[in-house]
Design a protein around this motif. Sequence first.
Motif, PDB file in Angstrom:
ATOM      1  N   SER A  10       0.610  -1.209   0.047  1.00 36.59           N
ATOM      2  CA  SER A  10      -0.111  -0.007  -0.228  1.00 36.59           C
ATOM      3  C   SER A  10       0.919   1.410   0.075  1.00 36.59           C
ATOM      4  O   SER A  10       2.004   1.213   0.614  1.00 36.59           O
ATOM      5  CB  SER A  10      -0.969  -0.112   1.307  1.00 36.59           C
ATOM      6  OG  SER A  10      -1.496   1.167   1.331  1.00 36.59           O
ATOM      7  N   ASP A  11       0.417   2.359  -0.535  1.00 34.83           N
ATOM      8  CA  ASP A  11       1.014   3.763  -0.571  1.00 34.83           C
ATOM      9  C   ASP A  11       0.612   4.367   0.757  1.00 34.83           C
ATOM     10  O   ASP A  11       0.850   5.528   0.957  1.00 34.83           O
ATOM     11  CB  ASP A  11       0.734   4.371  -1.965  1.00 34.83           C
ATOM     12  CG  ASP A  11      -0.824   4.572  -2.244  1.00 34.83           C
ATOM     13  OD1 ASP A  11      -1.705   4.139  -1.366  1.00 34.83           O
ATOM     14  OD2 ASP A  11      -0.920   4.736  -3.421  1.00 34.83           O
ATOM     15  N   SER A  12      -0.268   3.709   1.499  1.00 40.62           N
ATOM     16  CA  SER A  12      -0.719   4.479   2.830  1.00 40.62           C
ATOM     17  C   SER A  12      -0.511   3.433   3.841  1.00 40.62           C
ATOM     18  O   SER A  12       0.486   2.644   3.806  1.00 40.62           O
ATOM     19  CB  SER A  12      -2.156   4.998   2.691  1.00 40.62           C
ATOM     20  OG  SER A  12      -2.523   5.504   3.978  1.00 40.62           O
ATOM     21  N   LEU A  13      -1.687   3.194   4.923  1.00 39.29           N
ATOM     22  CA  LEU A  13      -1.084   2.364   6.098  1.00 39.29           C
ATOM     23  C   LEU A  13      -1.604   0.898   5.626  1.00 39.29           C
ATOM     24  O   LEU A  13      -1.083  -0.091   6.199  1.00 39.29           O
ATOM     25  CB  LEU A  13      -2.149   2.536   7.261  1.00 39.29           C
ATOM     26  CG  LEU A  13      -1.991   3.789   7.906  1.00 39.29           C
ATOM     27  CD1 LEU A  13      -3.088   4.195   8.874  1.00 39.29           C
ATOM     28  CD2 LEU A  13      -0.805   3.738   8.804  1.00 39.29           C
ATOM     29  N   PRO A  40       3.629  -1.011   4.186  1.00 39.36           N
ATOM     30  CA  PRO A  40       2.737   0.470   4.054  1.00 39.36           C
ATOM     31  C   PRO A  40       3.841   1.352   3.563  1.00 39.36           C
ATOM     32  O   PRO A  40       5.159   0.990   3.267  1.00 39.36           O
ATOM     33  CB  PRO A  40       2.093   0.866   5.428  1.00 39.36           C
ATOM     34  CG  PRO A  40       3.452   0.001   6.077  1.00 39.36           C
ATOM     35  CD  PRO A  40       4.087  -1.067   5.701  1.00 39.36           C
ATOM     36  N   TYR A  41       3.119   2.345   2.926  1.00 37.51           N
ATOM     37  CA  TYR A  41       3.759   3.639   2.617  1.00 37.51           C
ATOM     38  C   TYR A  41       4.799   3.349   1.428  1.00 37.51           C
ATOM     39  O   TYR A  41       6.093   3.771   1.298  1.00 37.51           O
ATOM     40  CB  TYR A  41       4.545   4.334   3.523  1.00 37.51           C
ATOM     41  CG  TYR A  41       3.742   4.655   4.599  1.00 37.51           C
ATOM     42  CD1 TYR A  41       2.595   5.680   4.491  1.00 37.51           C
ATOM     43  CD2 TYR A  41       3.718   4.019   6.049  1.00 37.51           C
ATOM     44  CE1 TYR A  41       1.730   5.996   5.406  1.00 37.51           C
ATOM     45  CE2 TYR A  41       2.761   4.556   6.874  1.00 37.51           C
ATOM     46  CZ  TYR A  41       1.910   5.564   6.706  1.00 37.51           C
ATOM     47  OH  TYR A  41       0.975   5.696   7.814  1.00 37.51           O
ATOM     48  N   GLU A  43       6.284   3.760  -2.218  1.00 41.07           N
ATOM     49  CA  GLU A  43       6.479   4.778  -3.090  1.00 41.07           C
ATOM     50  C   GLU A  43       7.283   4.573  -4.423  1.00 41.07           C
ATOM     51  O   GLU A  43       7.319   5.435  -5.200  1.00 41.07           O
ATOM     52  CB  GLU A  43       6.795   6.059  -2.286  1.00 41.07           C
ATOM     53  CG  GLU A  43       5.882   6.727  -1.116  1.00 41.07           C
ATOM     54  CD  GLU A  43       6.381   8.023  -0.442  1.00 41.07           C
ATOM     55  OE1 GLU A  43       7.819   8.159  -0.694  1.00 41.07           O
ATOM     56  OE2 GLU A  43       5.690   8.515   0.393  1.00 41.07           O
ATOM     57  N   LYS A 108      -3.513  11.100  -4.498  1.00 46.48           N
ATOM     58  CA  LYS A 108      -2.942  11.434  -3.274  1.00 46.48           C
ATOM     59  C   LYS A 108      -3.409  10.387  -2.250  1.00 46.48           C
ATOM     60  O   LYS A 108      -4.238  10.167  -1.811  1.00 46.48           O
ATOM     61  CB  LYS A 108      -3.663  12.687  -2.653  1.00 46.48           C
ATOM     62  CG  LYS A 108      -2.700  13.206  -1.349  1.00 46.48           C
ATOM     63  CD  LYS A 108      -3.311  14.560  -0.889  1.00 46.48           C
ATOM     64  CE  LYS A 108      -2.394  15.114   0.089  1.00 46.48           C
ATOM     65  NZ  LYS A 108      -3.287  16.523   0.815  1.00 46.48           N
ATOM     66  N   PRO A 109      -2.203   9.667  -1.835  1.00 45.47           N
ATOM     67  CA  PRO A 109      -2.394   8.357  -0.924  1.00 45.47           C
ATOM     68  C   PRO A 109      -2.798   8.827   0.494  1.00 45.47           C
ATOM     69  O   PRO A 109      -2.637   9.987   1.094  1.00 45.47           O
ATOM     70  CB  PRO A 109      -1.026   7.732  -0.754  1.00 45.47           C
ATOM     71  CG  PRO A 109      -0.248   8.310  -1.998  1.00 45.47           C
ATOM     72  CD  PRO A 109      -0.830   9.703  -2.357  1.00 45.47           C
ATOM     73  N   GLY A 110      -3.495   7.997   1.348  1.00 50.75           N
ATOM     74  CA  GLY A 110      -3.916   8.360   2.660  1.00 50.75           C
ATOM     75  C   GLY A 110      -4.931   9.477   2.819  1.00 50.75           C
ATOM     76  O   GLY A 110      -4.977   9.944   4.141  1.00 50.75           O
TER      77      GLY A 110
END
Length: 269
Positions: A10-13, A40-41, A43, A108-110
């Motif tokens: 994931s590009d977030s949590l 997570p995160y 990129e 925009k992730p998250g």
Amino acid sequence: MQKPVVYLISDSLGETAEKVIKAALLQFINGQEYELIRTPYVEDKSRIRQVLSDAKKDQAIVGYTLVDPELRQFVMREAVEMQLEAIDIIGPMLEAMERLFQKKPRMKPGLGHQLDEAYFRRVEAIEFAVKYDDGRDPRGIEQADIVLVGVSRTSKTPLSQYLALKSFKVANVPIVPEVEPPKELFETDPAKCYGLKISPDKLNDIRKERLKALGLKEHANYAAPKRIHEEIDYFETVVDRIGCPVIDVSYKAVEETANIILQLQMTTR
């Protein structure tokens, strides 16, 4: 059979991917029979390549939630090359919405974790549920969006917390024959009060287990059938006096009860 392994990128949590994968896995195996590895995160492509390489070694399934279409396509290409089963969890939805709305997504992730008004409302609701748990302060009854009423071990506290995560301010009031319920309970709007009913046999089982967990004898008065019937009879008189809806929670999960309450809330608005 080898224990299944699932990698989440994931590009977030990565919470979205985890919930979807877990829901699907439960259709095949129980929660103890698989391993989830969340990354997570993410990129950059080098990190993706490393995760996919690890997944290949573990003969794992890969689930990913990436808003950047270039990174999504990269995962897809690499997975095909490595002969990996990879599932794009959010991509098809983004593409369908792009066609429907005729505009590009923000990329925009998250966004779901931003500290916006909804976030602070949820935090406030959680603090409220803690403050007014188990009848600690009857003043919370009037301020609450939802008031839960029930005897001990009817899941009032976990249900309060679950509803708080939905941004509802919840107070709960324990019903005990020797204690007169607070007058505020009979003065507030009965439409926001919910009685939590439970069968005597189910309550007996729950209380016996509770006593065992506390290292006490299961034959204590707390779990005695006579005592349980007294409490339930008293509960019935209280909810009749309030005039509120009553939900049988005997064989319901907290989520099921919460959904019933939320549906009833919508019809009374």
